[in-house]
Design an enzyme around this catalytic site. Structure first.
Site, mmCIF file in Angstrom:
data_model
loop_
_atom_site.group_PDB
_atom_site.id
_atom_site.type_symbol
_atom_site.label_atom_id
_atom_site.label_comp_id
_atom_site.label_asym_id
_atom_site.label_seq_id
_atom_site.Cartn_x
_atom_site.Cartn_y
_atom_site.Cartn_z
ATOM 1 N N LYS A 181 9.108 -23.098 -36.310
ATOM 2 C CA LYS A 181 8.464 -23.619 -37.431
ATOM 3 C C LYS A 181 7.057 -23.314 -37.520
ATOM 4 C CE LYS A 181 10.973 -27.835 -38.369
ATOM 5 N NZ LYS A 181 10.958 -29.327 -38.267
ATOM 6 N N HIS A 217 13.716 -20.892 -39.399
ATOM 7 C CA HIS A 217 12.923 -21.170 -38.101
ATOM 8 C C HIS A 217 13.763 -21.091 -37.017
ATOM 9 C CE1 HIS A 217 14.839 -25.081 -38.422
ATOM 10 N NE2 HIS A 217 14.658 -25.325 -37.386
ATOM 11 N N HIS A 252 20.337 -25.014 -32.681
ATOM 12 C CA HIS A 252 20.258 -26.491 -32.831
ATOM 13 C C HIS A 252 20.862 -27.029 -34.209
ATOM 14 C CE1 HIS A 252 16.423 -25.727 -34.123
ATOM 15 N NE2 HIS A 252 16.351 -26.845 -34.698
ATOM 16 N N HIS A 253 20.820 -26.080 -35.214
ATOM 17 C CA HIS A 253 21.202 -26.503 -36.439
ATOM 18 C C HIS A 253 22.959 -25.594 -36.749
ATOM 19 C CE1 HIS A 253 17.693 -28.464 -37.593
ATOM 20 N NE2 HIS A 253 17.048 -27.390 -37.234
ATOM 21 N N ASP A 264 18.388 -33.905 -31.855
ATOM 22 C CA ASP A 264 17.125 -33.607 -32.916
ATOM 23 C C ASP A 264 17.563 -34.521 -33.871
ATOM 24 O OD1 ASP A 264 15.226 -32.281 -34.102
ATOM 25 O OD2 ASP A 264 16.441 -30.760 -35.135
HETATM 26 P P1 C2E Z 1 13.543 -32.192 -39.048
HETATM 27 O O1 C2E Z 1 12.839 -33.172 -39.975
HETATM 28 O O2 C2E Z 1 13.285 -32.216 -37.776
HETATM 29 O O3 C2E Z 1 15.327 -32.593 -39.241
HETATM 30 C C1 C2E Z 1 16.094 -32.057 -38.444
HETATM 31 C C2 C2E Z 1 17.517 -32.332 -38.629
HETATM 32 O O4 C2E Z 1 17.717 -33.801 -38.893
HETATM 33 C C3 C2E Z 1 17.816 -31.830 -40.259
HETATM 34 O O5 C2E Z 1 18.205 -30.543 -40.203
HETATM 35 C C4 C2E Z 1 19.023 -32.714 -40.651
HETATM 36 O O6 C2E Z 1 20.198 -32.175 -39.922
HETATM 37 C C5 C2E Z 1 18.630 -34.049 -40.179
HETATM 38 N N1 C2E Z 1 17.950 -34.983 -41.011
HETATM 39 C C6 C2E Z 1 16.683 -35.292 -41.063
HETATM 40 N N2 C2E Z 1 16.307 -36.058 -42.044
HETATM 41 C C7 C2E Z 1 17.502 -36.358 -42.683
HETATM 42 C C8 C2E Z 1 17.861 -37.122 -43.493
HETATM 43 O O7 C2E Z 1 17.067 -37.755 -44.192
HETATM 44 N N3 C2E Z 1 19.261 -37.379 -43.915
HETATM 45 C C9 C2E Z 1 19.961 -36.536 -43.157
HETATM 46 N N4 C2E Z 1 21.454 -36.567 -43.512
HETATM 47 N N5 C2E Z 1 19.825 -35.933 -42.140
HETATM 48 C C10 C2E Z 1 18.624 -35.706 -41.907
HETATM 49 P P2 C2E Z 1 18.023 -29.577 -41.437
HETATM 50 O O8 C2E Z 1 18.481 -30.291 -42.584
HETATM 51 O O9 C2E Z 1 18.690 -28.209 -41.140
HETATM 52 O O10 C2E Z 1 16.499 -29.404 -41.736
HETATM 53 C C11 C2E Z 1 15.527 -28.660 -40.919
HETATM 54 C C12 C2E Z 1 14.297 -28.897 -41.110
HETATM 55 O O11 C2E Z 1 14.105 -28.891 -42.542
HETATM 56 C C13 C2E Z 1 13.967 -30.310 -40.863
HETATM 57 O O12 C2E Z 1 13.500 -30.719 -39.555
HETATM 58 C C14 C2E Z 1 12.696 -30.383 -41.749
HETATM 59 O O13 C2E Z 1 11.350 -30.071 -41.171
HETATM 60 C C15 C2E Z 1 12.990 -29.494 -42.947
HETATM 61 N N6 C2E Z 1 13.537 -30.422 -44.140
HETATM 62 C C16 C2E Z 1 14.852 -30.543 -44.317
HETATM 63 N N7 C2E Z 1 14.976 -30.980 -45.511
HETATM 64 C C17 C2E Z 1 13.731 -31.271 -45.974
HETATM 65 C C18 C2E Z 1 13.426 -31.951 -47.345
HETATM 66 O O14 C2E Z 1 13.944 -32.641 -48.078
HETATM 67 N N8 C2E Z 1 11.955 -32.105 -47.360
HETATM 68 C C19 C2E Z 1 11.027 -31.272 -46.581
HETATM 69 N N9 C2E Z 1 10.092 -31.338 -46.773
HETATM 70 N N10 C2E Z 1 11.377 -30.699 -45.543
HETATM 71 C C20 C2E Z 1 12.652 -30.819 -45.127
HETATM 72 FE FE FE Z 2 14.989 -27.447 -36.455
HETATM 73 FE FE FE Z 3 12.636 -31.561 -34.223
#
Ligand code: C2E
Ligand code: FE
Ligand code: FE
Ligand code: SIN
Ligand code: SIN
Length: 367
Positions: A231, A256, A282-283, A311
């Protein structure tokens, strides 16, 4: 004692006794103390000490010693120094008339050394990592048989010591690397260090449940906090966006994983290799719908499958710029309902089986 020593089975008995020490004691200090006590008895010596070689300062220091506190000596002085340098057994019959002897230590300790038996502790690369020394045989002189017995004990001591030293070194340097790299991502992402720590602990828990070896559990515990190190290559506008990402922003965010892999991968380090694979995987999702490669089931590394769960669980139960923290039970339900789609079903079962331990980590490391 004499009769025992002449008995050909005696060495075998010594080995069996050593085995018992190693089986029952896991803490290095206790192992070494037991080794020193055991050697003192077997050799009818007055005292034994185990020196460790401090390569940085080129000194020997007593990790364990009967009757004295820590002593430090130059690694090339005295009988112990001779043993260390020559990598060979040293038998001394009259210390004060022996050119190898360094009377300085007696001056410090107030002891009067007469006879000495010293053998080097060598690691698997045949480098000196310490010296095992016995002082003042209770009657007569140290014999060749005594030397053989001390060698036997020392081989086992070296083994315990080498493992412990490697392990300590690995912990020290790895913990530093982990802290630095994890906080690089935290710094950019407003994530807390409690987040990366929790991911480490949840991941170690799953690895243990999965039956991984102790060392592999330790590696995953140290490596998993770095999963989002990539990141640091993502712009702040995206990372700190307080609302949902649009399609292009999310495509950028997905990078990332591979940025992290490139950043972390290092052929010489097991921890960094594991960290790189975790960053990459991890994704990924169990049914093949994840990124960066859409791998499925066991095409995804076990490390990646573990951190996929830990995670997401931790992201859900944490506050993010774009979302509030979910309740514990709601996050558990999410993991359950994605069993076999997003997450490896076996690992989900293990996670749920250990839910009490999960909750303990959750409670103890709250943001
Ligand atoms: P992160 O915040 O560390 O989230 C890691 C993973 O947790 C996400 O991977 C997703 O699988 C799950 N996750 C987190 N929050 C939610 C949620 O509210 N609902 C659901 N169903 N799952 C959730 P993902 O989606 O591949 O996202 C990777 C990273 O991208 C996230 O890491 C975050 O930094 C960013 N991201 C994802 N969605 C958003 C968003 O809507 N807004 C912003 N600002 N960043 C986002
Ligand atoms: Fe990640
Ligand atoms: Fe994380
Ligand atoms: C090691 O493998 O060096 C020590 C870790 C352990 O106790 O398994
Ligand atoms: C090891 O993996 O045994 C030590 C090297 C490292 O991970 O840095």
């Amino acid at each position: 004692m004499r009769e025992q020593i002449e008995n050909p089975d005696y060495k075998l008995n010594v080995l069996i006794e050593l085995g018992k020490i190693l089986v029952h004691e896991h803490r290095l200090d206790n192992v070494l103390m037991n080794m020193a006590d055991f050697a003192r008895e077997i050799l009818s010596a007055d005292r034994c000490s185990i020196f460790i070689h401090d390569a940085k300062r080129n000194e020997l220091w007593t990790k364990i010693a009967h009757g004295v506190d820590e002593i430090r000596i130059p690694a090339d002085k005295g009988i112990a120094g001779y043993a260390a340098l020559s990598k060979d057994i040293q038998i001394v019959v009259d210390a004060y008339n022996d050119f190898r002897f360094n009377p300085e230590i007696d001056r410090v300790t107030g002891y009067f050394t007469k006879t000495v038996l010293a053998v080097p502790l060598l690691n698997s690369q045949d480098e000196t990592i310490g010296v095992f020394q016995a002082l003042n045989k209770k009657s007569g002189l140290f014999t060749n048989m005594d030397a053989e017995l001390l060698l036997l004990i020392s081989n086992n001591t070296s083994y315990a010591l080498e493992n412990a030293l490697l392990y300590e070194k690995l912990r020290d340097t790895q913990t530093k690397i982990v802290d630095k790299l994890s906080s690089a991502a935290e710094f950019k992402d407003n994530e807390t260090s409690a987040h990366t720590k929790r991911v480490g602990l949840y991941s170690a828990l799953l690895a243990e449940g999965y039956g991984m070896r102790k060392r592999d559990i330790e590696i995953i515990k140290l490596a998993s906090p770095m999963h989002d190190a990539g990141k640091i290559g993502i712009s702040d506008d995206i990372l700190k966006k307080p609302s949902k990402l649009d399609i292009q922003e999310f495509e950028d965010m997905k990078k990332h994983s591979l940025i992290g892999y490139e950043l972390l991968y290092d052929d010489d380090s097991e921890i960094l290799k594991a960290a790189a694979i975790i960053a990459k995987d991890h994704h990924e999702k169990y049914n093949g719908s994840g990124y960066p490669y859409g791998l499925e089931s066991d095409e995804i590394s076990i490390h990646g499958r573990i951190v996929a769960i830990t995670d997401v669980f931790d992201a859900l139960t944490s506050k993010r710029p774009y979302k509030e923290a979910w309740e514990f039970d709601k996050a558990i339900d999410f993991i359950k309902s994605n069993r076999g789609t997003h997450f490896d079903p076996i690992l989900v079962d293990l996670f749920l089986r250990d839910i009490i331990k999960v909750k303990n980590i959750y409670n103890e490391l709250k943001d």
